[in-house]
Design a protein around this motif. Sequence first.
Motif, mmCIF file in Angstrom:
data_model
loop_
_atom_site.group_PDB
_atom_site.id
_atom_site.type_symbol
_atom_site.label_atom_id
_atom_site.label_comp_id
_atom_site.label_asym_id
_atom_site.label_seq_id
_atom_site.Cartn_x
_atom_site.Cartn_y
_atom_site.Cartn_z
ATOM 1 N N ALA A 123 0.840 -1.203 0.000
ATOM 2 C CA ALA A 123 0.000 0.000 0.000
ATOM 3 C C ALA A 123 0.873 1.249 0.000
ATOM 4 O O ALA A 123 0.608 2.210 -0.747
ATOM 5 C CB ALA A 123 -0.930 -0.011 1.208
ATOM 6 N N ARG A 124 1.914 1.261 0.832
ATOM 7 C CA ARG A 124 2.815 2.428 0.863
ATOM 8 C C ARG A 124 3.476 2.632 -0.489
ATOM 9 O O ARG A 124 3.537 3.761 -1.004
ATOM 10 C CB ARG A 124 3.884 2.245 1.949
ATOM 11 N N LEU A 125 3.954 1.569 -1.090
ATOM 12 C CA LEU A 125 4.626 1.689 -2.384
ATOM 13 C C LEU A 125 3.658 2.139 -3.477
ATOM 14 O O LEU A 125 4.054 2.832 -4.418
ATOM 15 C CB LEU A 125 5.268 0.350 -2.763
ATOM 16 N N ALA A 126 2.392 1.766 -3.344
ATOM 17 C CA ALA A 126 1.385 2.187 -4.313
ATOM 18 C C ALA A 126 0.918 3.613 -4.055
ATOM 19 O O ALA A 126 0.219 4.196 -4.889
ATOM 20 C CB ALA A 126 0.192 1.238 -4.279
ATOM 21 N N GLY A 127 1.287 4.179 -2.889
ATOM 22 C CA GLY A 127 0.899 5.548 -2.570
ATOM 23 C C GLY A 127 -0.527 5.689 -2.091
ATOM 24 O O GLY A 127 -1.119 6.759 -2.199
ATOM 25 N N ILE A 128 -1.094 4.613 -1.537
ATOM 26 C CA ILE A 128 -2.474 4.666 -1.049
ATOM 27 C C ILE A 128 -2.483 4.464 0.467
ATOM 28 O O ILE A 128 -1.486 4.048 1.058
ATOM 29 C CB ILE A 128 -3.376 3.616 -1.730
ATOM 30 N N LEU A 129 -3.619 4.736 1.083
ATOM 31 C CA LEU A 129 -3.751 4.542 2.513
ATOM 32 C C LEU A 129 -3.636 3.055 2.862
ATOM 33 O O LEU A 129 -4.194 2.203 2.158
ATOM 34 C CB LEU A 129 -5.102 5.075 2.995
ATOM 35 N N PRO A 130 -2.940 2.726 3.942
ATOM 36 C CA PRO A 130 -2.736 1.317 4.308
ATOM 37 C C PRO A 130 -3.946 0.747 5.045
ATOM 38 O O PRO A 130 -3.940 0.561 6.262
ATOM 39 C CB PRO A 130 -1.494 1.377 5.201
ATOM 40 N N ALA A 131 -5.003 0.459 4.305
ATOM 41 C CA ALA A 131 -6.220 -0.107 4.885
ATOM 42 C C ALA A 131 -6.927 -0.924 3.816
ATOM 43 O O ALA A 131 -7.012 -0.501 2.661
ATOM 44 C CB ALA A 131 -7.131 1.006 5.401
ATOM 45 N N PHE A 132 -7.450 -2.084 4.228
ATOM 46 C CA PHE A 132 -8.050 -3.019 3.273
ATOM 47 C C PHE A 132 -9.297 -3.660 3.864
ATOM 48 O O PHE A 132 -9.368 -3.894 5.080
ATOM 49 C CB PHE A 132 -7.083 -4.157 2.945
ATOM 50 N N LEU A 133 -10.257 -3.989 3.009
ATOM 51 C CA LEU A 133 -11.276 -4.971 3.352
ATOM 52 C C LEU A 133 -10.656 -6.358 3.209
ATOM 53 O O LEU A 133 -9.972 -6.645 2.219
ATOM 54 C CB LEU A 133 -12.480 -4.857 2.424
ATOM 55 N N VAL A 134 -10.874 -7.210 4.201
ATOM 56 C CA VAL A 134 -10.395 -8.593 4.134
ATOM 57 C C VAL A 134 -11.534 -9.445 3.578
ATOM 58 O O VAL A 134 -12.577 -9.609 4.221
ATOM 59 C CB VAL A 134 -9.967 -9.099 5.525
ATOM 60 N N LEU A 135 -11.334 -9.978 2.376
ATOM 61 C CA LEU A 135 -12.396 -10.708 1.684
ATOM 62 C C LEU A 135 -12.359 -12.189 2.053
ATOM 63 O O LEU A 135 -11.285 -12.789 2.203
ATOM 64 C CB LEU A 135 -12.241 -10.545 0.168
ATOM 65 N N ASP A 136 -13.541 -12.770 2.191
ATOM 66 C CA ASP A 136 -13.625 -14.198 2.526
ATOM 67 C C ASP A 136 -13.430 -15.089 1.310
ATOM 68 O O ASP A 136 -13.034 -16.253 1.434
ATOM 69 C CB ASP A 136 -14.982 -14.502 3.170
#
Length: 356
Positions: A123-136
């Motif tokens: 996420a840091r390398l992509a330049g986005i906020l480090p937060a994700f939905l965890v998908l089942d």
Amino acid sequence: MSLAATGASRRVALALDALRHGWAVAVDQTLTLLPAETGFAPGLSAPRMLISAARATTLKLANQRDAAVPEAPVVIHGADPFDLAQARVLADPALDLAYPLKGPFRAEPLGSPAAAATAMELARLAGILPAFLVLDTMPDEAQAVSTADLAAWKDPAHLAIASRARLPVAACETAEIIAFRARDDLREHVALVIGDQRGDRPPLVRLHSECLTGDILGSLKCDCGPQLHAALGAMATEADMGGWGVLLYLRQEGRGIGLINKLRAYRLQDQGFDTVDANNRLGLPTEARDFPVAARMLDLLGVGAIRLMTNNPAKVAALEAVGVRVAERVPHQLPANPHNERYLATKRDRTGHLLG
């Protein structure tokens, strides 16, 4: 580069592209994640999110000791599933004043710590906020990537000289610019050599991380632009006295967190946080620069010992840890202005810079 390394590096490049576009990634075949900031999937929700330890602390889900590494991953579970709109509010601390009521949530044990840490770094390398939905379940289009892939992508041995040319600049009309590139990394670093390279005299060297706001737009919030031009002037003076200098211009905006996240940190600074706390509240490290890349650039240039222009002893230690011999630390301090006094005080008081 071996075929295996090529495949690993390509998978990381594809994963970074997926995160920027809002597509899912599958890390180590154990975590399937949709980026909270960029993700799109109408009606999608998930019972869990992956966020940073610093963000979990803000949400009262971890104590200060747990957040000692602010970018460390934490999995949280909500009373109701998270949709993307809720996930974005949880991801961005700049929205806390507008959306003060959140929860209740609980933190859960990390089932795959290495995969979660890899996701945060991606996420840091992509330049986005480090937060994700965890998908089942794993969407068909999820981009597979592994912790080992990321290690291969980061290997500075992939960096090579792509081109070089004479470049007259204001400080020195006989300067030479050298561009460096790794095939699956879009960042192109450059070096500017001032004076005639010689093996019997260590060059004056400055590592300068890209700063669009300071270098190009003349921002007064930092000292990056003045430091850049003062370093070139000092190298030109060194060349006039028979020495030489090397400026390494590293494409690592915001000390490695990226331009957009740097501007998010600026917004938090406007709310009263200092530079360190602003980065940490975003779930990003205070220092994320890639010093092995700088070491590789110096090696490709045939540079041995250096005289490093810096006020930061930690930068000396970081370079020496990756094999660069620092013969001398050369102070590089410039006067403060009313807009960057707090920034410079934070450097002095919280990150160990030697400033008066």
